[in-house]
Design an enzyme around this catalytic site. Sequence first.
Site: not given
Ligand code: APR
Length: 238
Positions: A101, A103, A118, A147, A149
């Site tokens: 994340n 965020d 990331h 920036c 610069c």
């Molecule tokens: N609690 C637990 N799991 C959850 C919840 C929750 N409240 N809500 C959603 N999920 C799960 C979903 O089922 C899914 O498996 O979280 C996961 C989110 O998956 P993605 O949206 O694919 O996010 P992520 O795995 O972090 O993506 C990886 O992809 O887009 C790029 O750089 C970005 O870091 C990111 C990377």
Amino acid sequence: MADIEQVREWIAGAAGVAVLTGAGISAESGVPTFRGAGGLWNNYKAEELATPEAFARDPRLVWEWYNWRREAIAKVLPNPAHKALVRLEIDKRIFTLITQNVDGLHDRAGSGKILKLHGDIWRLRCLECGANWPDRRAPLPKLPPHCQCGGVARPNVVWFGEPLPDGMMKEAEHAVESAQVFLVIGTSANVFPAAGLIPYARHAGAKVVEINTDETPYTNLADCSLRGPAGQILPQLI
Ligand code: APR
């Protein structure tokens, strides 16, 4: 309940714990995930917004999107899942939080030992001089930001097709090797090299515990897969 009890015992008995988080841990705070229902990539094209080529083509468009995400994230708060990990970090002698994340909600919850695979949406990086610095203004007054610069700045995040920051994966693998329990929270385990840490942990002998509202490609590899929202499950474990 038996699974929750079992995982509680594993965590209590572990000297070292490592954690991998994804967008799902911030979902209950109101931050959209990337895939699945309501996921950002359903409404936006990653190749138009999260690649170096997209930024070279139209830095303003990319910044409008990151500016929108920064404003949305600035309005929300860490949730009980983020906070539970802060307690675990305090409790464990050996602890590392590896996050995909950008965020910054782990930081805002109070986590310290964070590996940001990331990058961080609250930091900017200059394309000219390479400087990177924190900037929490939401919205940013001028797009694209520049920036000192004079160079154009980009978000200090890892885009598709880009390598992770030097040494980051080595540090993450080392953290996994020194853990008896590896918690995998809210990630669809679709993006590498981050997802590769899951079989790596299993191979290194850690108990792999998946916490997700859905199944993932690594559910069968986990020693235990807890189905449900992280904000409800993690406080029960820690
Ligand atoms: N609690 C637990 N799991 C959850 C919840 C929750 N409240 N809500 C959603 N999920 C799960 C979903 O089922 C899914 O498996 O979280 C996961 C989110 O998956 P993605 O949206 O694919 O996010 P992520 O795995 O972090 O993506 C990886 O992809 O887009 C790029 O750089 C970005 O870091 C990111 C990377």
